[in-house]
Enzyme design. Structure first.
Site, PDB file in Angstrom:
ATOM      1  N   CYS A  60       2.137  -8.477  -1.944  1.00  0.00           N
ATOM      2  CA  CYS A  60       0.862  -7.745  -1.976  1.00  0.00           C
ATOM      3  C   CYS A  60       0.709  -6.948  -3.278  1.00  0.00           C
ATOM      4  O   CYS A  60      -0.034  -7.333  -4.182  1.00  0.00           O
ATOM      5  CB  CYS A  60       0.726  -6.813  -0.778  1.00  0.00           C
ATOM      6  SG  CYS A  60       0.693  -7.660   0.822  1.00  0.00           S
ATOM      7  N   CYS A 112       7.678  -4.034  -5.568  1.00  0.00           N
ATOM      8  CA  CYS A 112       7.259  -3.439  -4.294  1.00  0.00           C
ATOM      9  C   CYS A 112       8.261  -3.862  -3.230  1.00  0.00           C
ATOM     10  O   CYS A 112       9.392  -4.235  -3.572  1.00  0.00           O
ATOM     11  CB  CYS A 112       5.824  -3.831  -3.940  1.00  0.00           C
ATOM     12  SG  CYS A 112       5.556  -5.602  -3.721  1.00  0.00           S
ATOM     13  N   ASN A 125       6.964  -8.195  -2.382  1.00  0.00           N
ATOM     14  CA  ASN A 125       6.528  -9.021  -3.534  1.00  0.00           C
ATOM     15  C   ASN A 125       5.449 -10.030  -3.132  1.00  0.00           C
ATOM     16  O   ASN A 125       5.374 -11.128  -3.692  1.00  0.00           O
ATOM     17  CB  ASN A 125       7.721  -9.723  -4.206  1.00  0.00           C
ATOM     18  CG  ASN A 125       7.424 -10.326  -5.576  1.00  0.00           C
ATOM     19  OD1 ASN A 125       8.031 -11.317  -5.973  1.00  0.00           O
ATOM     20  ND2 ASN A 125       6.498  -9.756  -6.310  1.00  0.00           N
TER      21      ASN A 125
HETATM   22  P1  4NP Z   1       4.191  -5.438  -0.532  1.00  0.00           P
HETATM   23  O1  4NP Z   1       3.640  -5.408   0.981  1.00  0.00           O
HETATM   24  O2  4NP Z   1       5.481  -4.636  -0.536  1.00  0.00           O
HETATM   25  O3  4NP Z   1       3.106  -4.782  -1.320  1.00  0.00           O
HETATM   26  O4  4NP Z   1       4.395  -6.897  -0.882  1.00  0.00           O
HETATM   27  C1  4NP Z   1       4.401  -5.758   2.086  1.00  0.00           C
HETATM   28  C2  4NP Z   1       4.598  -7.081   2.404  1.00  0.00           C
HETATM   29  C3  4NP Z   1       5.320  -7.412   3.521  1.00  0.00           C
HETATM   30  C4  4NP Z   1       5.850  -6.416   4.343  1.00  0.00           C
HETATM   31  C5  4NP Z   1       5.655  -5.088   4.009  1.00  0.00           C
HETATM   32  C6  4NP Z   1       4.937  -4.754   2.886  1.00  0.00           C
HETATM   33  N1  4NP Z   1       6.557  -6.772   5.520  1.00  0.00           N
HETATM   34  O5  4NP Z   1       6.910  -5.862   6.287  1.00  0.00           O
HETATM   35  O6  4NP Z   1       6.812  -7.965   5.751  1.00  0.00           O
END
Ligand code: 4NP
Length: 165
Positions: free
Chosen positions: A15, A10, A13
């Protein structure tokens, strides 16, 4: 005995991909295939490298019996395209970012996770980071369904390779 390596990907990394990793690990263990299916996750971004999964993802996962707490975020590296048979992206932006750094000969290794749950009628696992707890439940629902489809796919592949051996 043949093995297969898969990496969920993702953006951060913290969620979606660690949730998919924990769900898949539980399903693979239940199927008795832990020694044959190697599971990891990574992010295309580097903001959260070294961090544990988001507290909301840990909590939602824990309520369904999944252990996310020991996981630590890392960024995708060029070596991952060689190390992993499949890189399972959560959304189209992840696919685009992965394909940009992927050796052309290995592009087929990059797939969308929800290809393995076509009955859901969605192509992307939505980013829950800026939303409420319902987003994390939706991620879990989608990961549980897609990991079932993915596991069935890998079981078929491993059985075919056993026959060929
Ligand atoms: P993930 O979610 O890609 O599912 O881990 C996110 C975690 C952090 C951020 C965006 C999406 N961020 O903008 O920091």
């Amino acid at each position: 005995m043949k093995t297969v390596s898969i990496c969920f990907v993702c953006l951060g990394n913290i969620c979606r991909s660690p949730t998919a990793e924990a769900v898949m690990r539980a399903q693979v263990e239940a199927a008795g295939l832990s020694k044959r299916i190697f599971i990891d996750s990574a992010g295309t971004g580097d903001w959260h490298v070294g961090k544990a999964p988001d507290a909301r993802a840990q909590q939602a996962g824990h309520a369904r019996g999944y252990q996310l707490a020991p996981l630590r975020a890392r960024q995708v590296s060029a070596d991952d395209f060689r190390r992993f048979d499949l890189l399972l992206a959560m959304d189209e932006a992840n696919v685009e970012n992965l394909r940009r750094i992927c050796p052309p000969a290995l592009r087929d290794r990059v797939r969308l996770l929800l290809e393995f749950a076509p009955h859901l009628g969605h192509r992307e696992v939505a980013d829950p980071y800026f939303g409420g707890s319902e987003g994390f439940e939706a991620v879990l629902d989608q990961c549980e369904a897609a990991c079932q489809g993915l596991l069935a796919h890998l079981q078929t592949q491993l059985a075919r390779e056993d026959d060929d051996a």
